[in-house]
Structures are given as structure tokens and as C-alpha cells.
Write a protein that holds these residues in place. Structure first.
Motif, PDB file in Angstrom:
ATOM      1  N   VAL A  71       0.870  -1.191   0.057  1.00 53.38           N
ATOM      2  CA  VAL A  71      -0.157   0.051  -0.050  1.00 53.38           C
ATOM      3  C   VAL A  71       0.864   1.233  -0.085  1.00 53.38           C
ATOM      4  N   ALA A  72       1.985   1.268   0.868  1.00 55.09           N
ATOM      5  CA  ALA A  72       2.880   2.464   0.841  1.00 55.09           C
ATOM      6  C   ALA A  72       3.688   2.549  -0.449  1.00 55.09           C
ATOM      7  N   ASP A  73       4.063   1.421  -0.849  1.00 55.23           N
ATOM      8  CA  ASP A  73       4.717   1.646  -2.425  1.00 55.23           C
ATOM      9  C   ASP A  73       3.673   2.303  -3.317  1.00 55.23           C
ATOM     10  N   LYS A  74       2.341   1.750  -3.406  1.00 54.31           N
ATOM     11  CA  LYS A  74       1.589   2.359  -4.482  1.00 54.31           C
ATOM     12  C   LYS A  74       0.950   3.553  -3.980  1.00 54.31           C
ATOM     13  N   LEU A  75       0.953   4.047  -2.960  1.00 60.13           N
ATOM     14  CA  LEU A  75       0.612   5.662  -2.472  1.00 60.13           C
ATOM     15  C   LEU A  75       1.674   6.308  -2.932  1.00 60.13           C
ATOM     16  N   THR A  76       2.827   5.836  -2.789  1.00 64.39           N
ATOM     17  CA  THR A  76       4.015   6.958  -3.277  1.00 64.39           C
ATOM     18  C   THR A  76       4.239   7.152  -4.548  1.00 64.39           C
ATOM     19  N   VAL A  77       4.163   6.044  -5.318  1.00 64.55           N
ATOM     20  CA  VAL A  77       4.318   5.995  -6.808  1.00 64.55           C
ATOM     21  C   VAL A  77       3.175   6.883  -7.344  1.00 64.55           C
ATOM     22  N   THR A  78       1.867   6.396  -6.894  1.00 67.99           N
ATOM     23  CA  THR A  78       0.589   7.192  -7.638  1.00 67.99           C
ATOM     24  C   THR A  78       0.582   8.372  -7.348  1.00 67.99           C
ATOM     25  N   THR A  79       1.248   9.062  -6.077  1.00 66.63           N
ATOM     26  CA  THR A  79       1.067  10.372  -5.855  1.00 66.63           C
ATOM     27  C   THR A  79       2.052  11.148  -6.542  1.00 66.63           C
ATOM     28  N   ALA A  80       3.270  10.479  -6.687  1.00 64.37           N
ATOM     29  CA  ALA A  80       4.309  11.075  -7.432  1.00 64.37           C
ATOM     30  C   ALA A  80       3.953  11.252  -9.013  1.00 64.37           C
ATOM     31  N   LEU A  81       3.407  10.029  -9.553  1.00 60.54           N
ATOM     32  CA  LEU A  81       2.981  10.307 -10.885  1.00 60.54           C
ATOM     33  C   LEU A  81       1.853  11.301 -11.160  1.00 60.54           C
ATOM     34  N   VAL A  82       0.761  11.444 -10.204  1.00 62.14           N
ATOM     35  CA  VAL A  82      -0.237  12.423 -10.348  1.00 62.14           C
ATOM     36  C   VAL A  82       0.534  13.711 -10.456  1.00 62.14           C
ATOM     37  N   ILE A  83       1.306  14.319  -9.406  1.00 64.84           N
ATOM     38  CA  ILE A  83       1.731  15.337  -9.451  1.00 64.84           C
ATOM     39  C   ILE A  83       2.781  15.731 -10.528  1.00 64.84           C
ATOM     40  N   ILE A  95      -0.748   8.619 -20.516  1.00 66.69           N
ATOM     41  CA  ILE A  95      -0.588   7.149 -20.909  1.00 66.69           C
ATOM     42  C   ILE A  95       0.079   6.390 -19.947  1.00 66.69           C
ATOM     43  N   ALA A  96       1.233   6.791 -19.834  1.00 65.04           N
ATOM     44  CA  ALA A  96       2.325   6.332 -18.879  1.00 65.04           C
ATOM     45  C   ALA A  96       1.728   6.331 -17.703  1.00 65.04           C
ATOM     46  N   THR A  97       1.149   7.477 -17.069  1.00 62.77           N
ATOM     47  CA  THR A  97       0.769   7.382 -15.845  1.00 62.77           C
ATOM     48  C   THR A  97      -0.422   6.271 -15.538  1.00 62.77           C
ATOM     49  N   ALA A  98      -1.356   6.463 -16.757  1.00 60.32           N
ATOM     50  CA  ALA A  98      -2.746   5.657 -16.698  1.00 60.32           C
ATOM     51  C   ALA A  98      -2.487   4.087 -16.734  1.00 60.32           C
ATOM     52  N   VAL A  99      -1.296   3.758 -17.330  1.00 58.14           N
ATOM     53  CA  VAL A  99      -1.017   2.386 -17.469  1.00 58.14           C
ATOM     54  C   VAL A  99      -0.082   1.736 -16.255  1.00 58.14           C
ATOM     55  N   ILE A 100       0.529   2.758 -15.618  1.00 54.94           N
ATOM     56  CA  ILE A 100       1.382   2.335 -14.336  1.00 54.94           C
ATOM     57  C   ILE A 100       0.154   2.179 -13.135  1.00 54.94           C
ATOM     58  N   ILE A 101      -0.746   3.057 -12.877  1.00 56.71           N
ATOM     59  CA  ILE A 101      -1.697   3.158 -12.141  1.00 56.71           C
ATOM     60  C   ILE A 101      -2.700   2.074 -12.286  1.00 56.71           C
ATOM     61  N   GLY A 102      -3.135   2.051 -13.611  1.00 55.20           N
ATOM     62  CA  GLY A 102      -3.960   1.012 -13.918  1.00 55.20           C
ATOM     63  C   GLY A 102      -3.705  -0.390 -13.703  1.00 55.20           C
ATOM     64  N   ARG A 103      -2.338  -0.808 -13.979  1.00 54.32           N
ATOM     65  CA  ARG A 103      -1.660  -1.919 -13.619  1.00 54.32           C
ATOM     66  C   ARG A 103      -1.592  -2.182 -11.918  1.00 54.32           C
ATOM     67  N   GLU A 104      -1.394  -1.287 -11.264  1.00 52.74           N
ATOM     68  CA  GLU A 104      -1.236  -1.391  -9.848  1.00 52.74           C
ATOM     69  C   GLU A 104      -2.818  -1.758  -9.182  1.00 52.74           C
ATOM     70  N   GLN A 136      10.661   2.487 -12.897  1.00 52.24           N
ATOM     71  CA  GLN A 136       9.803   3.433 -12.519  1.00 52.24           C
ATOM     72  C   GLN A 136      10.434   4.426 -11.270  1.00 52.24           C
ATOM     73  N   MET A 137      11.159   3.741 -10.419  1.00 50.80           N
ATOM     74  CA  MET A 137      11.500   4.482  -9.227  1.00 50.80           C
ATOM     75  C   MET A 137      12.724   5.600  -9.920  1.00 50.80           C
ATOM     76  N   MET A 138      13.447   5.006 -10.879  1.00 50.12           N
ATOM     77  CA  MET A 138      14.370   5.873 -11.360  1.00 50.12           C
ATOM     78  C   MET A 138      13.708   6.986 -12.265  1.00 50.12           C
ATOM     79  N   LEU A 162      10.393   6.457 -17.641  1.00 50.10           N
ATOM     80  CA  LEU A 162       9.091   6.204 -17.623  1.00 50.10           C
ATOM     81  C   LEU A 162       8.242   5.561 -18.558  1.00 50.10           C
ATOM     82  N   TYR A 163       8.774   5.670 -19.847  1.00 47.91           N
ATOM     83  CA  TYR A 163       8.216   5.160 -20.997  1.00 47.91           C
ATOM     84  C   TYR A 163       8.617   3.429 -21.152  1.00 47.91           C
ATOM     85  N   VAL A 164       9.685   3.117 -20.739  1.00 46.05           N
ATOM     86  CA  VAL A 164      10.436   1.747 -20.475  1.00 46.05           C
ATOM     87  C   VAL A 164       9.623   1.144 -19.400  1.00 46.05           C
TER      88      VAL A 164
END
Length: 186
Positions: A71-83, A95-104, A136-138, A162-164
Motif C-alpha cells: 500500500v505504501a509503495d502504491k501510494l508513493t508512486v501514484t502520488t508522485a505520478l499524479v503530481i 498514457i504512462a501514468t494511466a498504464v502504471i496506476i491501472g496495472r497497480e 519506475q523509481m529511477m 518512464l516509458y520503459v
């Protein structure tokens, strides 16, 4: 021993607590604010590595930690992608944000469903998921930093990463869904 037992969960809670700090730094109107948002994200990413390391090293697994860590991982990544998306609302970033969040969301639901079937081990973390996480983190770190570093185009490198990561995200989702497919057909 007592502190060692709780250290992984404490690190995970710190990761969650760093989310509003990252947001605050990101939106502060100072030249150094993006730099600080990046370093807060890096610190959160390090806690992600360390909580797992200490849990394995000291064999201190807990049900709370098993729930909170992803949950912490998903919250951190999702928040960063949204901002980041809000900061640069391009079609490719969307597209990249939707793919990553949608996959999670998809994989979380799949794991929950598989656990109800007693088949949770069929969708354990695959190596491609770990590689995806590194990219993703990089990518997020580079995108948060944004400014060029000497002659290095940091933001553009972050976009490529991010695209990779989005491509690896789609592939890892395929791997998980393929593993679960036999149970889905029943």
C-alpha cells in the motif's frame, strides 16, 4: 530485539509519512523545491528497500507489514505520478501514468481474488515486476528533479525511463494475468 522486530513496519510508516512532505516540497515556490521533492522520493524508495531487507534478515514478517508495504509503495508512486502529470500534462505522460496506476489496481485486485481462491502463490512477485519497479523509481526520481545536471538532460532521461517502465508494466501485468488465467477460466 524488540526494535528490530518492528523496524520494517516503522520504515514503511515513514515512507507513508514522507508522501505529504514530497507533495509540499514539490509545490513550494522555491528554486530548490523540486530538488528536495526528488530527495524525499529517493528517501522513501530507500525505505522500501530497507524494510524488506530488515524483514528478511531478521525474519520479522508481520501481517500488518504484508498489508502496509505494498500500500505504501502504491501510494508513493501514484502520488508522485499524479503530481508529475499535473505539472506536465502531455498525452504520453498521461498514457504512462494511466498504464502504471491501472496495472497497480488490476494486480492488487487480482492478488486479492487469487487469495480468496487459495491460489495467492500463483501471482507472486515476478522478476519483471522488480525490474519494472527499478525503472519506475529511477524515472520518477529524474522527473521530480527535472533540472538539467551539467549537460545531462535529466527530465528527458526520466521520460524515457518512464516509458520503459510503462512497457515493463504492461509486460509484467501480462505475466501475472497469464499465471492467473487457468483459475479465471473455471
Amino acid at each position: 530485539m524488540h526494535m528490530t522486530k518492528h523496524l520494517p513496519n516503522i520504515l514503511t510508516l515513514i515512507r507513508v509519512a514522507l508522501i505529504p512532505v514530497m507533495i509540499l516540497f514539490f509545490y513550494l515556490p522555491f528554486e530548490w523545491s523540486r530538488f528536495m521533492a526528488c530527495w524525499v522520493f529517493v528517501a522513501a524508495s530507500i525505505t522500501d528497500f530497507l524494510d524488506g531487507y530488515f524483514a528478511r534478515k531478521h525474519k520479522t514478517f508481520s501481517k500488518f507489514g504484508a498489508f502496509l508495504d505494498p500500500v505504501a509503495d502504491k501510494l508513493t508512486v501514484t502520488t508522485a505520478l499524479v503530481i508529475l502529470l499535473q505539472d506536465h500534462p502531455t498525452i504520453l505522460m498521461m498514457i504512462a501514468t494511466a498504464v502504471i496506476i491501472g496495472r497497480e489496481i488490476t494486480i492488487s485486485a487480482l492478488r486479492e481474488w487469487m487469495a480468496e481462491l487459495g491460489e495467492r502463490s500463483a501471482v507472486n512477485v515476478a522478476m519483471v515486476g522488480k525490474v519494472k519497479t527499478v525503472f519506475q523509481m529511477m524515472a520518477i526520481g529524474f522527473l521530480l528533479y527535472e533540472a538539467d545536471l551539467w549537460f545531462i538532460p535529466v527530465y528527458q532521461i526520466g521520460l524515457v525511463l518512464l516509458y520503459v517502465a510503462a512497457g515493463l508494466t504492461l509486460y509484467s501485468m501480462y505475466v501475472y494475468l497469464r499465471a492467473a488465467w487457468p483459475m479465471m477460466k473455471e
